[in-house]
Write a protein that holds these residues in place. Structure first.
Motif, short mmCIF file in Angstrom:
data_model
loop_
_atom_site.label_atom_id
_atom_site.label_comp_id
_atom_site.label_asym_id
_atom_site.label_seq_id
_atom_site.Cartn_x
_atom_site.Cartn_y
_atom_site.Cartn_z
N ALA A 167 0.83 -1.21 0.00
CA ALA A 167 0.00 0.00 0.00
C ALA A 167 0.87 1.26 0.00
O ALA A 167 0.62 2.21 -0.76
CB ALA A 167 -0.93 -0.01 1.22
N ILE A 168 1.88 1.28 0.83
CA ILE A 168 2.75 2.46 0.93
C ILE A 168 3.52 2.66 -0.37
O ILE A 168 3.71 3.80 -0.83
CB ILE A 168 3.71 2.32 2.12
N CYS A 169 3.93 1.56 -1.01
CA CYS A 169 4.63 1.68 -2.29
C CYS A 169 3.71 2.28 -3.35
O CYS A 169 4.14 3.11 -4.16
CB CYS A 169 5.13 0.30 -2.73
N VAL A 216 3.77 -2.56 8.00
CA VAL A 216 4.58 -1.60 7.24
C VAL A 216 6.04 -1.75 7.65
O VAL A 216 6.38 -1.70 8.83
CB VAL A 216 4.10 -0.16 7.48
N GLY A 217 6.90 -1.95 6.65
CA GLY A 217 8.32 -2.12 6.93
C GLY A 217 9.19 -1.19 6.10
O GLY A 217 8.72 -0.20 5.53
N SER A 218 10.43 -1.53 6.00
CA SER A 218 11.40 -0.67 5.31
C SER A 218 11.09 -0.50 3.84
O SER A 218 11.32 0.56 3.25
CB SER A 218 12.81 -1.24 5.48
N LYS A 219 10.54 -1.55 3.20
CA LYS A 219 10.27 -1.49 1.77
C LYS A 219 9.36 -0.30 1.42
O LYS A 219 9.64 0.45 0.47
CB LYS A 219 9.62 -2.79 1.32
N GLY A 220 8.30 -0.12 2.17
CA GLY A 220 7.38 0.98 1.89
C GLY A 220 8.02 2.34 2.11
O GLY A 220 7.83 3.27 1.30
N ILE A 221 8.76 2.49 3.19
CA ILE A 221 9.38 3.78 3.50
C ILE A 221 10.49 4.09 2.51
O ILE A 221 10.71 5.26 2.13
CB ILE A 221 9.91 3.80 4.95
N ILE A 222 11.20 3.06 2.03
CA ILE A 222 12.22 3.29 1.00
C ILE A 222 11.57 3.84 -0.26
O ILE A 222 12.10 4.75 -0.91
CB ILE A 222 12.97 1.98 0.70
N ALA A 223 10.40 3.30 -0.61
CA ALA A 223 9.68 3.82 -1.78
C ALA A 223 9.30 5.28 -1.60
O ALA A 223 9.36 6.07 -2.56
CB ALA A 223 8.43 2.97 -2.03
N ILE A 224 8.92 5.65 -0.40
CA ILE A 224 8.62 7.06 -0.11
C ILE A 224 9.86 7.92 -0.35
O ILE A 224 9.80 8.98 -1.00
CB ILE A 224 8.12 7.23 1.33
N GLY A 225 11.01 7.48 0.15
CA GLY A 225 12.24 8.24 -0.04
C GLY A 225 12.65 8.35 -1.49
O GLY A 225 13.19 9.38 -1.93
N VAL A 231 17.87 5.80 5.54
CA VAL A 231 18.91 6.15 4.57
C VAL A 231 18.26 6.65 3.28
O VAL A 231 18.68 7.66 2.69
CB VAL A 231 19.81 4.94 4.29
N ALA A 232 17.19 5.96 2.85
CA ALA A 232 16.48 6.40 1.64
C ALA A 232 15.81 7.76 1.84
O ALA A 232 15.82 8.61 0.94
CB ALA A 232 15.42 5.36 1.26
N ILE A 233 15.24 7.98 3.02
CA ILE A 233 14.62 9.28 3.32
C ILE A 233 15.68 10.38 3.32
O ILE A 233 15.48 11.47 2.76
CB ILE A 233 13.88 9.23 4.67
N GLY A 234 16.81 10.12 3.93
CA GLY A 234 17.88 11.11 3.98
C GLY A 234 18.41 11.46 2.60
O GLY A 234 18.76 12.61 2.31
N ASN A 235 18.44 10.48 1.72
CA ASN A 235 18.94 10.71 0.36
C ASN A 235 17.92 11.39 -0.54
O ASN A 235 18.29 12.12 -1.46
CB ASN A 235 19.37 9.38 -0.27
N GLY A 236 16.63 11.15 -0.28
CA GLY A 236 15.62 11.61 -1.23
C GLY A 236 14.69 12.70 -0.77
O GLY A 236 13.94 13.26 -1.57
N CYS A 237 14.72 13.06 0.52
CA CYS A 237 13.75 14.04 1.06
C CYS A 237 14.48 15.17 1.78
O CYS A 237 14.46 15.26 3.01
CB CYS A 237 12.77 13.35 2.01
#
Length: 597
Positions: free
Chosen positions: A401-403, A423-432, A455-461
């Motif tokens: 859903a988050i993806c 909800v795990g890392s996969k969904g939050i990585i997609a957000i980033g 790490v994905a949030i820091g790189n993308g947001c």
């Protein structure tokens, strides 16, 4: 300037006032007031909002404040506020500036605001348009009557927990012919007589009325509102004594109604059907704890209220997907939807919203156990303008859903998730990877989210300002370090209950997030005084620091925070970790809470 005051000699008062009005921080305005007498006088002239807390001499305080701030149009007197600060001051058209007056008192203190204080308000604040009195229980009908006679220009009145009787409210209706907004909450002395008089007196101006927990207000009052207040636009009712008859009277008599908030357990489908057929301009509808209405009501709203933009459904147990499907088909301008504890709404209802409501910008799902990934996938496909998503205790919503939201809603700015354990890392990585405009991320107690997500949030947001990862036990130094290095605009950080967080991450936050104002470190067992020292060394704007139950933080660490952070206002820490010297240094300037182990 080599001893020459070029600013004061060259700039007129009007220009300096305009500069003060455009300052966006309290510290800047306060600093300007200390430059010279002229600037202090002009800065006081720029204030239009003041908030006053409880005081041992409230009547005298009102006189003092009125003499210094002559352009005030909004006045808040809240006797729940206690402590030792000055008063709230702000201005229209900018960020509210606050310094609070908090002197020990409570609603039953004999030194509460009295009728004499009310008269002082009327005499001192001659430009006042909005007055809010919260738990000012010592005021009486006599005081309100006198004030109403003096202040015919008042436009907004809010009385919560005050003794507002029929005589006082009748006087307001008689003399305050410009009144547009009236809020009455916990006004125990009020009956239908007073509200009827108010409705008759302010029939040409009243646009907003709120009534809550007033046990003696019945359908009689609403019938008067429906008969006289033809331009009413906003109505908020919270009462066990309001029935279908009263709501129907408002629907028939107030065709301009735009906002309706109901928490009336005795109201049935018939009332909401009337609203749907008669209030065609309705834009916002909130229904709380309804046990007597069904999908029939929502179908009527959907059929008649084509301009509906905001819908909130809370604990509406008999509402199902059928009602939500009707809203999706009939209310194409819907931009905000909140579903809270409506256990019969499932994925099908939300899928309808996703397919039809393309203008949706905010979606909140709380305690929706039957809503799964499929529903949010449809929202992701159809609601391209979604900017805020709130998920609380939705046990079957997961990464898919988050993806889908991340891929389809690239304008997402706020994502708040709490206790959604799938909800795990996969969904939050997609957000980033997809949502570069994200400014707020809260993933509280999501055990499957780890460092790789941050790490994905820091790189993308890079625009992230607010981060809450409380209780995400897999997050540690690596994730927070990535945030510190990639999100320099961060102002709020909650890392409480992270057992793997250490001083290295605190040092990184200090170096990378100089704008940080609020941090929550409670129950971080590995954070010590060393990490705190690195943090506060660079975070000069820090205003609050919660660090209760951090074994590695000692009295020395607390003292470092107090002495280093000049803007600090609140510290939460165990009583045993506050030394006598730190107490003296903190004094009454800050408000910190002490809790015993």
């Amino acid at each position: 300037m080599r001893r020459h005051d070029w600013i004061n000699s060259m700039l007129p008062d009007e220009l300096i006032l305009e500069i003060f009005r455009n300052l966006d921080s309290k510290s800047s305005r306060d600093a300007c007031a200390l430059v010279c007498r002229r600037w202090r006088t002009l800065e006081r002239l720029s204030r239009d909002t003041i908030r006053i807390g409880a005081s041992d001499r409230p009547d005298s305080l009102v006189n003092l404040v009125a003499s210094r701030f002559v352009n005030v149009t909004n006045l808040y007197i809240d006797e729940r506020i206690s402590g030792a600060r000055s008063f709230d001051v702000g201005r229209r058209g900018s960020v509210r500036q606050t310094t609070r007056l908090r002197l020990m008192a409570d609603r039953f203190d004999p030194n509460c605001l009295s009728d004499a204080g009310l008269v002082a308000v009327a005499d001192g604040f001659t430009k006042l348009e909005k007055l809010t009195l919260i738990w000012c229980s010592s005021t009486t009908n006599a005081g309100l009557t006198i004030v109403a006679q003096k202040c015919s220009s008042w436009k907004r009145l809010d009385f919560q927990g005050c003794y507002v009787g029929d005589q006082g409210l009748g006087a307001i209706g008689k003399y305050c012919k410009q009144l547009e907004v009236l809020n009455l909450r916990f006004c125990e002395g009020l009956t239908d007589t007073g509200l009827v008089d108010l409705a008759i007196g302010c029939e040409k101006t009243l646009k907003s009325l709120g009534v809550a927990a007033c046990a003696k207000i019945t359908d009689v009052s609403l019938e008067a509102v429906g008969s006289h207040c033809r331009i009413l636009e906003t109505l908020s009712l919270d009462s066990e004594y309001i029935h279908t008859k009263g709501v129907i009277a408002v629907a028939k008599g107030c065709p301009l109604l735009k906002n309706l908030n109901l928490q009336c357990i005795m109201v049935t489908d018939e009332a909401l059907s009337a609203v749907g057929s008669l209030c065609v301009l309705l834009e916002s509808l909130a229904l709380h704890s309804f046990q007597r209405f069904s999908d029939e009501s929502l179908c009527a709203i959907a059929k008649g209220c084509k301009k509906l933009k905001s819908l909130m459904l809370s604990d509406c147990y008999f509402l199902s997907d059928k009602g939500l499907e009707a809203v999706a088909a009939g209310c194409l301008e819907l931009s905000r939807l909140e579903v809270n504890g409506c256990h019969n709404i499932s994925a099908y209802g939300l899928e309808s919203i996703g397919r039809s409501c393309m203008r949706l910008t905010e979606l909140a799902l709380l305690y929706c156990q039957k809503v799964g990934d499929e529903a949010l996938s449809e929202v992701g496909k159809g609601c391209k303008y979604l900017q805020a998503l709130h998920l609380v205790d939705c046990s079957v919503i997961g990464d898919d859903a988050i993806c889908s939201i991340a891929i389809g809603c690239k304008n997402l700015k706020k994502l708040h998730i709490r206790r959604c354990y799938e909800v795990g890392s996969k969904g939050i990585i997609a957000i980033g990877d997809n949502c570069k405009y994200l400014t707020e991320l809260s993933i509280r107690f999501c055990d499957r989210v780890g460092d790789e997500a941050l790490v994905a949030i820091g790189n993308g947001c890079p625009l992230l300002c607010h981060l809450n990862v409380s209780g995400c036990h897999q997050i540690g130094d690596t994730g927070i370090t990535a945030i510190a290095r990639g999100c320099p605009q961060l102002t709020y950080l909650d890392v409480s209950v992270l057992q793997n967080l250490r001083d290295m991450a605190m040092a990184e936050v200090g170096d990378g997030c100089p704008l940080l104002k609020d941090i929550v470190l409670s129950h971080c067992r590995e954070v010590t005084d060393v990490g705190l020292a690195h943090l506060v060394k660079r975070c000069k704007w820090l205003e609050s620091c919660y660090m209760a139950y951090c074994p590695g933080v000692t009295a020395a660490g607390v003292a470092t925070v107090i002495s280093t952070c000049v803007n600090i206002k609140k510290v939460l820490v165990e009583d045993s970790k506050v030394s006598a010297r730190t107490r003296r240094r903190a004094g009454s300037v800050i408000s910190y809470l002490c809790v015993d182990l």
